[in-house]
Write an enzyme that holds these catalytic residues in place. Structure first.
Site, PDB file in Angstrom:
ATOM      1  N   TYR A  77     -47.304  -5.301  -4.331  1.00 36.79           N
ATOM      2  CA  TYR A  77     -46.239  -4.330  -4.065  1.00 36.79           C
ATOM      3  C   TYR A  77     -46.586  -2.988  -4.726  1.00 36.79           C
ATOM      4  O   TYR A  77     -46.514  -1.934  -4.091  1.00 36.79           O
ATOM      5  CB  TYR A  77     -44.881  -4.851  -4.560  1.00 36.79           C
ATOM      6  CG  TYR A  77     -43.774  -3.848  -4.342  1.00 36.79           C
ATOM      7  CD1 TYR A  77     -43.252  -3.635  -3.071  1.00 36.79           C
ATOM      8  CD2 TYR A  77     -43.282  -3.081  -5.390  1.00 36.79           C
ATOM      9  CE1 TYR A  77     -42.259  -2.684  -2.851  1.00 36.79           C
ATOM     10  CE2 TYR A  77     -42.288  -2.133  -5.183  1.00 36.79           C
ATOM     11  CZ  TYR A  77     -41.789  -1.939  -3.913  1.00 36.79           C
ATOM     12  OH  TYR A  77     -40.814  -1.000  -3.705  1.00 36.79           O
TER      13      TYR A  77
ATOM     14  N   GLU B 289     -33.630  -3.104  -2.941  1.00 36.40           N
ATOM     15  CA  GLU B 289     -33.108  -2.494  -4.172  1.00 36.40           C
ATOM     16  C   GLU B 289     -31.665  -2.923  -4.418  1.00 36.40           C
ATOM     17  O   GLU B 289     -31.272  -3.158  -5.565  1.00 36.40           O
ATOM     18  CB  GLU B 289     -33.226  -0.971  -4.129  1.00 36.40           C
ATOM     19  CG  GLU B 289     -34.644  -0.450  -4.124  1.00 36.40           C
ATOM     20  CD  GLU B 289     -35.463  -0.800  -5.366  1.00 36.40           C
ATOM     21  OE1 GLU B 289     -34.890  -1.207  -6.400  1.00 36.40           O
ATOM     22  OE2 GLU B 289     -36.693  -0.661  -5.299  1.00 36.40           O
TER      23      GLU B 289
ATOM     24  N   TRP C 109     -36.816  -7.619 -10.562  1.00 36.08           N
ATOM     25  CA  TRP C 109     -37.576  -7.248  -9.367  1.00 36.08           C
ATOM     26  C   TRP C 109     -38.481  -8.402  -8.949  1.00 36.08           C
ATOM     27  O   TRP C 109     -38.706  -8.620  -7.762  1.00 36.08           O
ATOM     28  CB  TRP C 109     -38.361  -5.971  -9.630  1.00 36.08           C
ATOM     29  CG  TRP C 109     -39.038  -5.445  -8.411  1.00 36.08           C
ATOM     30  CD1 TRP C 109     -40.386  -5.275  -8.230  1.00 36.08           C
ATOM     31  CD2 TRP C 109     -38.434  -5.046  -7.179  1.00 36.08           C
ATOM     32  NE1 TRP C 109     -40.638  -4.788  -6.970  1.00 36.08           N
ATOM     33  CE2 TRP C 109     -39.441  -4.634  -6.309  1.00 36.08           C
ATOM     34  CE3 TRP C 109     -37.111  -4.990  -6.733  1.00 36.08           C
ATOM     35  CZ2 TRP C 109     -39.209  -4.178  -5.026  1.00 36.08           C
ATOM     36  CZ3 TRP C 109     -36.868  -4.533  -5.450  1.00 36.08           C
ATOM     37  CH2 TRP C 109     -37.899  -4.141  -4.607  1.00 36.08           C
TER      38      TRP C 109
END
Length: 179
Positions: free
Chosen positions: A17, A39, A47
């Site tokens: 990512y 998000e 995350w």
């Protein structure tokens, strides 16, 4: 200051990512919508958890296709709330569905999600937060900051000595002022 650049290298989820998406400009509606939704799902969580559930979230939310998600109904909502493979937070799920409808409306008012963002750029973080809170659901300061940083609209995605920073600049040198 803690940098994602320090955490990501070599990590099976963070690494790809960070190296290929984080801070990389995008204008594709599906990419923007997915990024916003991820998000939102991350709010209050890690995350890493979101990245681990990303594939299941994509499957559950029709690949984050705005039109398909905007058409979700009560049956879809119940399906999502029962899906143990995703983050099952009712408020977040409802926000994703409603935000798909709001992205559809941006097509009429601005020509699309990317055009809407570009029409308001540049702004400082506080102004972005006010705009997003007025325009979308479940978009607090951290969601807005990370969403815009992940697209290069706010600085801080990468240190200047990070290899990803150099790759992003090579793609489009004009983005240097955004990183």
């Amino acid at each position: 200051m803690s940098w994602y650049c320090d955490v990501a290298p070599g990590h099976p989820f963070h690494g790809p990512y960070h190296d290929t998406e984080y801070g990389v400009p995008a204008s594709d509606e599906t990419v923007l919508f997915e990024r916003l939704c991820l998000e939102i799902f991350q709010a209050g969580l890690s995350w890493l958890l979101v990245l681990k559930k990303r594939e299941a979230l994509n499957a559950a939310f029709a690949g984050f296709n705005v039109d398909r998600v905007a058409a979700f109904d009560a049956e879809d909502r119940a399906r999502l709330l029962a899906d143990s493979g995703i983050i099952r937070n009712r408020l977040k799920i409802d926000a994703v569905i409603e935000n798909a409808r709001r992205v559809q409306a941006l097509r009429e008012s601005h020509g699309g999600f990317a055009a809407w963002i570009d029409a308001h750029h540049p702004r400082d973080l506080d102004a972005w937060i006010k705009l997003f809170r007025k325009s979308f659901k479940f978009t607090g300061p951290e969601v807005v900051n990370e969403f815009l940083m992940s697209l290069g609209y706010l600085p801080g995605a990468h240190r200047e000595d990070c290899p990803a920073y150099s790759r992003i600049l090579a793609m489009n040198p004009a983005w240097a002022r955004r990183l």
